[in-house]
Design an enzyme around this catalytic site. Structure first.
Site, PDB file in Angstrom:
ATOM      1  N   CYS A  13      -8.623  -5.992   5.740  1.00  0.00           N
ATOM      2  CA  CYS A  13      -7.855  -7.094   5.161  1.00  0.00           C
ATOM      3  C   CYS A  13      -7.432  -8.144   6.185  1.00  0.00           C
ATOM      4  CB  CYS A  13      -6.632  -6.550   4.438  1.00  0.00           C
ATOM      5  SG  CYS A  13      -7.076  -5.482   3.042  1.00  0.00           S
TER       6      CYS A  13
ATOM      7  N   HIS B  91       1.717 -11.665   4.955  1.00  0.00           N
ATOM      8  CA  HIS B  91       0.691 -10.845   4.302  1.00  0.00           C
ATOM      9  C   HIS B  91       1.177 -10.492   2.901  1.00  0.00           C
ATOM     10  CE1 HIS B  91      -2.739  -8.175   4.038  1.00  0.00           C
ATOM     11  NE2 HIS B  91      -1.949  -7.187   3.657  1.00  0.00           N
TER      12      HIS B  91
ATOM     13  N   GLU C 225       6.258  -5.687   7.700  1.00  0.00           N
ATOM     14  CA  GLU C 225       6.145  -7.012   8.293  1.00  0.00           C
ATOM     15  C   GLU C 225       7.492  -7.719   8.375  1.00  0.00           C
ATOM     16  OE1 GLU C 225       3.815 -10.094   6.459  1.00  0.00           O
ATOM     17  OE2 GLU C 225       3.831  -9.068   4.532  1.00  0.00           O
TER      18      GLU C 225
ATOM     19  N   LYS D 140      -0.043 -14.057  -2.355  1.00  0.00           N
ATOM     20  CA  LYS D 140      -0.659 -12.970  -3.130  1.00  0.00           C
ATOM     21  C   LYS D 140       0.056 -12.768  -4.454  1.00  0.00           C
ATOM     22  CE  LYS D 140      -2.559 -10.321   0.776  1.00  0.00           C
ATOM     23  NZ  LYS D 140      -2.005 -11.108   1.905  1.00  0.00           N
TER      24      LYS D 140
ATOM     25  N   HIS E 208      -4.746 -10.099  -4.091  1.00  0.00           N
ATOM     26  CA  HIS E 208      -5.169  -9.694  -2.750  1.00  0.00           C
ATOM     27  C   HIS E 208      -6.691  -9.557  -2.756  1.00  0.00           C
ATOM     28  CE1 HIS E 208      -5.537  -7.998   1.072  1.00  0.00           C
ATOM     29  NE2 HIS E 208      -4.711  -6.965   0.998  1.00  0.00           N
TER      30      HIS E 208
ATOM     31  N   PHE F 199      -5.870  -1.897   6.360  1.00  0.00           N
ATOM     32  CA  PHE F 199      -6.116  -0.471   6.515  1.00  0.00           C
ATOM     33  C   PHE F 199      -6.884  -0.230   7.816  1.00  0.00           C
ATOM     34  CE2 PHE F 199      -6.057   0.721   1.702  1.00  0.00           C
ATOM     35  CZ  PHE F 199      -4.692   0.521   1.685  1.00  0.00           C
TER      36      PHE F 199
END
Length: 423
Positions: free
Chosen positions: A170, A310, A321, A342, A347, A406
């Site tokens: 990502c 994010h 975050e 998002k 996403h 990930f």
């Protein structure tokens, strides 16, 4: 490094809710959401049945029937976005040394749609254990190797310089643009066509994320299913899309009178070396990426005017975050607007980092910070200014955009008006 500076002179976005940069920006500033129940296939068997889909017909964007058959949906996105970005930049690629022109394309999951569809064909809907390759499309190999995405874009723009696919989950969308900027800085090329694409909305993708319960099961109200930083969030919404940019050496761009969307002032990426899907709660590795990106940009923390988060809409990520922003920016984190797009476009895995770069440069251009839609019940652990529900007028000369993926990948990029950054 030669000390050359890198400007963004062209951009095109394909995102849920509208194709094209203007449609994308209108959606964000109006705070509209493009998340809906999946229509590409029957989602009934799945826990999460929500996605952010693009209403995209390839032929309407100039692709021939042969190109449509040859290219996976994600590759089609990349080619169309690259064409739009080059047109937006005004650069005449016929006058560019092709060996000084390169391409980078980011993707997390490659040709998922094509591979999923073709497996069902060659296995006769899963009936055959030994598949029959006679029923496969002639270009099935192109679906197997994500490098075909970069090759398609390079063919389209005539690039004979470095041509690369970046696949870091990502964070691919930030990393592909950051890598392209580094090639210009080191003097390997003068122009890069760079960005990312993903079209992961397929049965196999939904099954994978269902298995780890990462996507939201909130299917009764799909328009509000993506809720970053909200106390009622329960997973992210899968999306699709692409964003591609034209990057140029700054002096060259200024000499030809190009429109400058902004400068890629700093970029860094780090790994937590910790867990495939888990995140350290202190956010230390993202904070380190932010620190190095700011150092490369030669900017102080109080020069950041907006943070494009994010903000995936999972409790683990949102808190991770938030801690990273506090750790890296100190008290300035509390004074800086933060938002997650998002909440509106979902996403799109490897594509979202580039789409968020596009949102960041448009925020600078228009002096407007996009909102975090669906944020009505703040999580007390996420106590920054997340610009809930409604876009905000805000003078923005420098933006921090971040990504988390990930595998422990953590990336950060600083974008700024060229006149804002110290020489």
């Amino acid at each position: 490094m030669t000390g050359r500076r890198v400007a963004i002179t062209g951009v095109e976005v394909l995102a849920p809710g509208g194709i094209g940069t203007k449609a994308f920006w209108d959606l964000l500033t109006e705070g509209r959401t493009a998340t809906r129940l999946i229509t590409f296939f029957d989602p009934t068997p799945f826990r999460s049945r929500v996605a952010a889909e693009i209403d995209f017909i390839a032929e309407d964007h100039g692709l021939s029937p042969q190109e449509v058959r040859r290219m996976d949906r994600a590759a089609q996105f990349a080619v169309v976005a690259a064409h739009g970005a080059v047109a937006d930049s005004g650069v005449d690629l016929a006058q560019v040394d092709p060996y000084r022109l390169g391409v980078t394309v980011g993707t997390a999951v490659g040709a998922t749609v094509g591979l999923d569809r073709e497996y069902r064909v060659v296995s006769d809907g899963g009936r055959l254990q030994l598949v029959d390759q006679a029923y496969a499309v002639p270009h099935l190999y192109n679906y197997l190797v994500p490098s075909s995405f970069a090759a398609e874009v390079a063919w389209r723009v005539g690039a004979q310089g470095p041509t690369t696919v970046v696949s870091t989950g990502c964070t691919s969308g930030i990393d592909s643009v950051g890598y392209a900027a580094d090639l210009i800085r080191e003097g390997a090329v003068d122009i890069m066509v760079a960005g990312s694409t993903d079209a992961p909305i397929s049965p196999i993708t939904m099954a994978c994320f269902d298995a780890i319960k990462a996507t939201t099961p909130r299917c009764d109200d799909p328009g509000t299913a993506s809720r970053p930083f909200d106390g009622t969030r329960n997973g992210f919404v899968i999306g699709e899309g692409a964003a591609v940019f034209v990057l140029e050496e700054l002096d060259r761009a200024m000499a030809r009178g190009a429109n400058l969307y902004g400068e890629i002032a700093g970029y860094a990426t780090r790994s937590n070396a910790y867990h495939m899907t888990g995140l350290r709660p202190d956010g230390v590795e993202m904070a380190e990426a932010i620190r190095v990106a700011l150092q490369e940009a030669r900017m102080n923390i109080d020069e950041i005017d907006y943070i494009n988060a994010h903000g995936s809409g999972t409790r683990q990520n949102d808190r991770h975050e938030t801690e990273a922003f506090k750790r890296s920016l100190g008290d300035h984190a509390y004074r800086t607007p933060v938002s997650s797009i998002k909440s509106m476009v979902g996403h799109s895995l490897g594509a979202i980092g580039s789409i968020e770069i596009a949102a960041s440069i448009l925020a600078m251009e228009h002096g407007v910070v996009p909102p975090t839609a669906n944020l009505h019940t703040p999580d007390p652990h996420c106590d920054l200014d997340y610009v809930p529900v409604t876009a905000r007028s805000h003078a923005t000369d420098a933006v921090l955009t971040v990504g988390s993926g990930f595998g422990g990948f953590q990336s950060a990029m600083v974008l700024a008006r060229p006149d804002r950054r110290k020489p």
